[in-house]
Scaffold this motif. Structure first.
Motif, mmCIF file in Angstrom:
data_model
loop_
_atom_site.group_PDB
_atom_site.id
_atom_site.type_symbol
_atom_site.label_atom_id
_atom_site.label_comp_id
_atom_site.label_asym_id
_atom_site.label_seq_id
_atom_site.Cartn_x
_atom_site.Cartn_y
_atom_site.Cartn_z
ATOM 1 N N ASP A 137 0.802 -1.216 0.000
ATOM 2 C CA ASP A 137 0.000 0.000 0.000
ATOM 3 C C ASP A 137 0.838 1.272 0.000
ATOM 4 O O ASP A 137 2.027 1.257 0.286
ATOM 5 C CB ASP A 137 -0.899 0.029 1.239
ATOM 6 N N VAL A 138 0.128 2.375 -0.266
ATOM 7 C CA VAL A 138 0.673 3.711 -0.057
ATOM 8 C C VAL A 138 -0.081 4.322 1.120
ATOM 9 O O VAL A 138 -1.318 4.291 1.164
ATOM 10 C CB VAL A 138 0.497 4.595 -1.305
ATOM 11 N N ILE A 139 0.657 4.852 2.078
ATOM 12 C CA ILE A 139 0.058 5.534 3.224
ATOM 13 C C ILE A 139 0.153 7.037 2.998
ATOM 14 O O ILE A 139 1.240 7.561 2.725
ATOM 15 C CB ILE A 139 0.767 5.177 4.540
ATOM 16 N N CYS A 140 -0.961 7.729 3.115
ATOM 17 C CA CYS A 140 -0.972 9.181 2.983
ATOM 18 C C CYS A 140 -0.385 9.800 4.249
ATOM 19 O O CYS A 140 -0.837 9.515 5.357
ATOM 20 C CB CYS A 140 -2.392 9.679 2.764
ATOM 21 N N ILE A 141 0.617 10.668 4.087
ATOM 22 C CA ILE A 141 1.252 11.304 5.244
ATOM 23 C C ILE A 141 0.916 12.787 5.341
ATOM 24 O O ILE A 141 1.162 13.421 6.366
ATOM 25 C CB ILE A 141 2.785 11.127 5.218
ATOM 26 N N ALA A 142 0.380 13.358 4.266
ATOM 27 C CA ALA A 142 0.005 14.770 4.274
ATOM 28 C C ALA A 142 -0.977 15.000 3.137
ATOM 29 O O ALA A 142 -0.887 14.349 2.100
ATOM 30 C CB ALA A 142 1.229 15.670 4.106
ATOM 31 N N ALA A 143 -1.915 15.929 3.334
ATOM 32 C CA ALA A 143 -2.911 16.177 2.291
ATOM 33 C C ALA A 143 -3.595 17.506 2.527
ATOM 34 O O ALA A 143 -3.658 18.004 3.657
ATOM 35 C CB ALA A 143 -3.957 15.057 2.266
ATOM 36 N N THR A 144 -4.128 18.071 1.456
ATOM 37 C CA THR A 144 -4.977 19.257 1.538
ATOM 38 C C THR A 144 -5.947 19.229 0.375
ATOM 39 O O THR A 144 -5.606 18.795 -0.723
ATOM 40 C CB THR A 144 -4.147 20.554 1.527
ATOM 41 N N LEU A 154 -7.901 10.823 0.332
ATOM 42 C CA LEU A 154 -6.914 11.897 0.352
ATOM 43 C C LEU A 154 -6.910 12.584 1.707
ATOM 44 O O LEU A 154 -7.266 13.763 1.848
ATOM 45 C CB LEU A 154 -7.196 12.897 -0.770
ATOM 46 N N GLN A 155 -6.486 11.855 2.721
ATOM 47 C CA GLN A 155 -6.334 12.409 4.055
ATOM 48 C C GLN A 155 -5.269 11.612 4.797
ATOM 49 O O GLN A 155 -5.081 10.414 4.535
ATOM 50 C CB GLN A 155 -7.655 12.390 4.811
ATOM 51 N N PRO A 156 -4.530 12.268 5.687
ATOM 52 C CA PRO A 156 -3.438 11.585 6.383
ATOM 53 C C PRO A 156 -3.899 10.320 7.087
ATOM 54 O O PRO A 156 -4.950 10.293 7.727
ATOM 55 C CB PRO A 156 -2.952 12.643 7.382
ATOM 56 N N GLY A 157 -3.093 9.272 6.933
ATOM 57 C CA GLY A 157 -3.363 8.004 7.599
ATOM 58 C C GLY A 157 -4.077 6.981 6.749
ATOM 59 O O GLY A 157 -4.101 5.804 7.108
ATOM 60 N N THR A 158 -4.672 7.395 5.628
ATOM 61 C CA THR A 158 -5.377 6.426 4.798
ATOM 62 C C THR A 158 -4.385 5.594 3.997
ATOM 63 O O THR A 158 -3.293 6.040 3.661
ATOM 64 C CB THR A 158 -6.362 7.109 3.834
#
Length: 277
Positions: A137-144, A154-158
């Motif tokens: 997987d890819v883990i989201c670490i930052a988003a806006t 598209l939010q941190p942690g997903t």
């Protein structure tokens, strides 16, 4: 928290920690590892959005534990406040969020990337996020979102599958080809939409294209209506630490428009971050 499948011990062995250079240190000796901690974390990771409530037997099966061992881990985690139980079912508690918050508040990479994401997203008036590779997987670490909510992912942690996302393909393209081939061979390439690439050879070609172009595009493979463009984020030594993307609604923006309108800004953000990563 999501654990799509228990990680195979060979899944991209030596994945760099999000704030460390790739292959920064050799794998530790088995005698130096605490098996109980490893198994306890695996129990926490067994819960995900598809299976938010699990029985002892289900936890045992997902974590490859005996039922007696799974029971002891769950009792311990309940005593510590990380899970609760309702009759025979167990579920995570909000206390688990402390683990993710500890990373988000202390790690250098999200803190450096987030301001650049804001500038990029508000300049383009489109959503943007950054992620790192973790096994399948890819883990989201930052988003806006810049006011445009195009996807709940598209939010941190997903976590999202790497094989059908632009960030995933960019991150995989930084790996040696033999490692990519082995990674693809372990995947269950499920058709999440009619557009999802599910043929290993086609996926191999898409990753190779990302490597040669320096960016990746994905057209409605993860979700219908979601188009994404991604570039790698490198440090001053040229090592890929993460990936950054711009995501748009397919009804508003064609793929050609996405590349033409967003790639220059992504490359500018990439260059700016390279000096500080």
């Amino acid at each position: 928290m999501n654990a799509r499948e228990p990680r195979h011990p060979d899944d991209l062995a030596g994945d760099p920690a999000p704030d460390a250079a790739p292959d920064a240190s050799p794998a530790p000796h088995k005698r130096d590892l605490i098996a109980g901690l490893e198994k306890g974390l695996a129990v926490i990771e067994a819960f995900d959005q598809d299976r938010p409530r699990l029985t002892i037997s289900e936890v045992a099966a997902r974590c490859q534990l005996t039922r007696a061992a799974a029971r002891r881990y769950l009792i311990t985690l309940e005593h510590l406040g990380y899970v609760n139980s309702d009759r025979k079912m167990y579920a995570l508690t909000p206390k688990v969020l402390r683990m993710g918050q500890s990373y988000m508040h202390s790690a250098r990479l999200p803190r450096i990337v987030q301001p650049e994401l804001h500038k990029l997203a508000y300049a383009l008036k489109e959503a943007s996020s950054a992620g790192v590779l973790d096994g399948n997987d890819v883990i989201c670490i930052a988003a806006t979102s810049a006011g445009r909510v195009v996807s709940s992912t598209l939010q941190p942690g997903t976590r999202v599958p790497a094989y059908c996302t632009a960030n995933g393909r960019v991150l995989l393209s930084a790996r040696p080809q033999a490692e990519v081939d082995a990674w693809i061979a372990r995947q269950a390439l499920e058709p999440l939409t009619p557009n999802t690439v599910t043929l290993p050879e086609r996926l191999r070609l898409e990753i190779a294209r990302a490597r040669s172009q320096g960016y990746a595009t994905v057209d409605q493979e993860l979700e219908l209506g979601l188009r994404t463009l991604s570039v790698p984020l490198k440090n001053h030594r040229g090592e890929v630490l993460a990936a950054m993307n711009v995501s748009v609604h397919a009804a508003r923006v064609t793929m050609d428009q996405l590349v033409e309108g967003s790639l220059p800004a992504l490359l500018h953000a990439q260059a700016s971050l390279r000096t500080v990563l």
